[in-house]
Enzyme design. Sequence first.
Site, PDB file in Angstrom:
ATOM      1  N   LYS A   1       0.857  -1.174   0.000  1.00  0.00           N
ATOM      2  CA  LYS A   1       0.000   0.000   0.000  1.00  0.00           C
ATOM      3  C   LYS A   1       0.904   1.238   0.000  1.00  0.00           C
ATOM      4  O   LYS A   1       1.938   1.250   0.686  1.00  0.00           O
ATOM      5  CB  LYS A   1      -0.878  -0.023   1.255  1.00  0.00           C
ATOM      6  CG  LYS A   1      -1.991   1.014   1.300  1.00  0.00           C
ATOM      7  CD  LYS A   1      -2.851   0.804   2.555  1.00  0.00           C
ATOM      8  CE  LYS A   1      -3.986   1.790   2.680  1.00  0.00           C
ATOM      9  NZ  LYS A   1      -4.805   1.551   3.882  1.00  0.00           N
TER      10      LYS A   1
ATOM     11  N   SER B   1      -9.744   1.496   2.875  1.00  0.00           N
ATOM     12  CA  SER B   1      -8.881   2.272   2.012  1.00  0.00           C
ATOM     13  C   SER B   1      -7.836   1.459   1.253  1.00  0.00           C
ATOM     14  O   SER B   1      -7.314   1.927   0.246  1.00  0.00           O
ATOM     15  CB  SER B   1      -8.165   3.328   2.846  1.00  0.00           C
ATOM     16  OG  SER B   1      -7.287   2.725   3.773  1.00  0.00           O
TER      17      SER B   1
ATOM     18  N   SER C   1      -9.878  -0.952   7.008  1.00  0.00           N
ATOM     19  CA  SER C   1      -9.284  -0.711   5.690  1.00  0.00           C
ATOM     20  C   SER C   1      -8.584  -1.914   5.062  1.00  0.00           C
ATOM     21  O   SER C   1      -8.198  -1.856   3.894  1.00  0.00           O
ATOM     22  CB  SER C   1      -8.293   0.455   5.762  1.00  0.00           C
ATOM     23  OG  SER C   1      -8.989   1.678   5.755  1.00  0.00           O
TER      24      SER C   1
END
Lengths: 479, 97, 486
Positions: A67, A142, A166
């Site tokens: 990420k 996310s 997330s």
Amino acid sequence: MQLYELNLHEMIEGLKAKKFSADELLTSCQNRIDSLEKNLNALITRLDDKKISNPSGILAGVPTILKDNICTRDIKTTAASKILGEWKPPYDATVWKLLRDAGSVLIGKANLDEFAMGSSCTKSAYGATKNPHDISRVPGGSSGGSAAAVAAGYVPFSLGSDTGGSIRQPASLCGVYGFKPTYGMVSRYGLISYGSSLDQIGPFARTVRDLQIVMSVLAHHDEMDSSSFREKNYDFSYDESKLNLKGKKIALVKEFQSFNLEPSIANAMDKIKKILEDEGAEIIEVSLPVVSKYSLACYYALAMSEAHTNLERYDGVRYGYTVQDASGLKEMFERVRSYGFGPEVKYRIIAGTCLTEPSRCDEYYVAATKVRTLVAQEFARAFTQTDFILQPAASSKAPKINELDQIDELKSYEADLYTLPVNLAGLPGLSFFTGYDDDNLPVGLQLIGARWSDPEILNAGIVIENHTGSPKIANGGLN
Amino acid sequence: MKLTKEEVNDIALESRLVLTEKELEGTVKFINNFLTMLDSFKELDLKDVEPFSFAETLECPLRADEIHPFENTQGIINQSAHVEDNLFKVPRIMEAQ
Amino acid sequence: MPELEFTPVIGIEIHIRLKTKTKIFCSCSTNTDVPPNTHVCPVCMGLPGSLPRLNYEVVQQGMLAGMALNCEVQPKSLFFRKSYFYPDLPKGHQISQCDLPIVAGGFIEVHDENGNLKKIRVNHLHLEEDVGSLHHSASDGRLEGAAISYVDYNRSGMPLAEIVSEPDVSSAKEAVEYVTTLRRRVIYSGASDVELEKGMMRFDANVSMKCSDGRWGRKVEVKNMNSFHALEKAIEYEIKRQKKIMLQGGEILQETRHWNDAKGVTTASRVKEFYRKFIVEPDLPPLIISQEWIDKTKAMFPEMPDVRARRYVNEFKLTPEAADMLTDNKALADYFEACVKAGAEPVRASHWVRTEVLRILNEKALKIDSFNITPDSLANLIKRIDAGKISTTQAKEVFDAMTNNNLSLDEAIKSCGITEGGIVGDALSSIIQKVIAENPDVLAEIKSGKDTKGKKLKFLQGLVMKETKGQAKPQEVAEALTKALN
């Protein structure tokens, strides 16, 4: 069968047995990205093909994606925000050091909602990521890019971060396994902070066994992170003798039972309950009155209070986006921040500032820290009655991107109710695949355990996976 | 309405954010809804509850007082567009209000 | 109408740099004698993703400094984030224990205007990080009017203790005594060197006035004082200013004012008061200090200078002035006590340390730690004086030789041509014979009986004394000379 379709443990075995080379594997994954990335936009940064020389370690030669809120030395790290500009961190996050030392090869940095604030992966300065099962839908967020990348076969595993769901929510919407470890299990050093006391890094993979492999690499004490666990050791090895749920208690949350679930999620709950009972587990109910009623407000009060202080450092002086022609310092800061942050981030900064102002601090921020104490106590009591808690990982299937605008800001926060109490109490949570609905979209659920029960949750996940089967690789919009 | 547009705008400026009229309107609505949501805390008796709880009841680990210089200070400096002679140059601090 | 009386009500905040090898939250060196932005890392530069790690030694030094202020160590303290935007603050917030400090509830004694002891209460001491340093490009180097500023983050993350007093101070004089005594005690504790010229101690004062007619002026925060002198002048100025306004029936504004050392005035700050709010520092769990650690620290906590001075008066019979002078500097007092321990008589040792040792240190701009005469050697020198082996005059000559030429006591005595115990017996006789032989005319005169007043005899005696370099006793020389002449 293409090499990219292999699961992590199959890749490791194949490489070890020299059935194929690390370079062949890398090429296969890169080709997969080449063909799908224009559909998915899962990556912010792609890293060049590199020939792999003499990989060693448990993940030797296995490609991965992080990420893009995880710092990588000399590699652009953006947190999906304009404000970080072309920033190249001068240091590596501990998790990336661990993976690299284990032989893993970084091939991309994944898209996310800006600064991990969001649950759709559409609030990125680098455009929305699409769900690889239906590119008109969101992948969740996310960590949407990390989830989509694994679902679409870019890589066998990836890392995300989970502040209020997330990892677990996008894993569920993308049909992969996602694990949020106990707070303190995995070092946060080098993770760009959102809500520091809630943030935790964790893996995505297409089998639970693969999560175990990644966790065995990540779960180490790190002196660079003062919240990193000490003293204990955790065994994430695959051990068939531990795959047994006989006599285990698995609880449903009483207060959530009156919620109207989407039929596909309700069906999945029934299916998994039956599997668990067949395995000899007992399904019970626990009551979490404070958790169910107050954790949403508590979570956002704390997350925003911490977030706004974490984002105070972005002023254009030392790194990231900046302006050269400001006539004064205040003007410089205002221009940098007003341009650099997206709307959702601005909301949260202003809300956080508002809550922690001297005149409101006790009423809101300090009160929230107290509610958190109650939430943690309530969970601790519940885990004296049960081994695990079973509940959805998302309140609905993946929404259509073009329907997002119709969702009210605060309503979309409510969608996190199943995931965010886990972060308030620092618990581990596994988002697992249960099957596909009538639209051929994956449906995931969540298993929550007591603090430090991470290995046990993953073992329970394998038991379930043995019944449901592992997810297939999504076609990523290809016909 | 808990907070007026002016109050929200002041808070935004304290955070060094200059909002457009449209952004401001959205923020006012958002903040006021949010504060209403937080009012639910008043239903709880929090008087004797420990504040400032941490996810883990850890105590702060202490680091030995040993020098370990960071080996890539140039990597830090190079990321700024404002460096001159190894110093970070910023515009005047006092400005006309 | 009776004349109005004004009582100043003053609280003082002091920042002190604690003595450690590394910064408070990272392993960068605290040495500032380096080019700008070289002792920096992701943590003290506030880079995204970096996390603070608390330095053990900062906690230890904070406890010691707190004990020097008679404070109690708190078993649990916490760090907070104190927010404001400024370019020298790389995270946009300062990590500080402001709300739950490591030590609290102490006092420092000062003398009030009547010479009586008075306690200035210390509310607490808390740990925090320093900010970077700003250099301004205005011609006079000041903040105002500078078009451009330069930031150096070497100082960012230096360990600080902020010491907050209760508003118990009533005059500029008391303020100076408070900070002087406090500084001396903190240095003694070993927590900090508090070198003023290196900016290791900075002051802010909250000044308000109470009027005998019942009016209270609002609190004014005066900043930017970096020396005792500045603190004294700023408080004096502020008292005068506020009194004048109140006498004219005006209102004191609650504001922050800056001390302008060059002009000797305080001016209202043009910067809007920093907006400050606190949240818990989520990256640092609570600091827990065990009773065991507190006990251990108490055991290593040194005797404080005032206590020590009192002991010198009682135990060593020194005058209070001598005791104060010796204990002003811990290393000097340690040196003195080592001399005494090595057997030197305390009053004489005190005299030697205060005069001769300090003279050399001053002349050579040395610190006592690098002085080349060990306490043992000085004690031996003093012992030889006391045993009558050398005279005080000789001893001073020997002392100079020891320090200037880096000699041991015996080497120095030898190099000065000194015979211990003086020149007596055969040695004296042979010198007398030599003097007589060299002065036949004087001898003849004495023998002729013309030296009725003994002037010539005294002359010879003088020559002998000179020859012995004063190492013979005049009485003995006179006797031996008379004997030799007869």
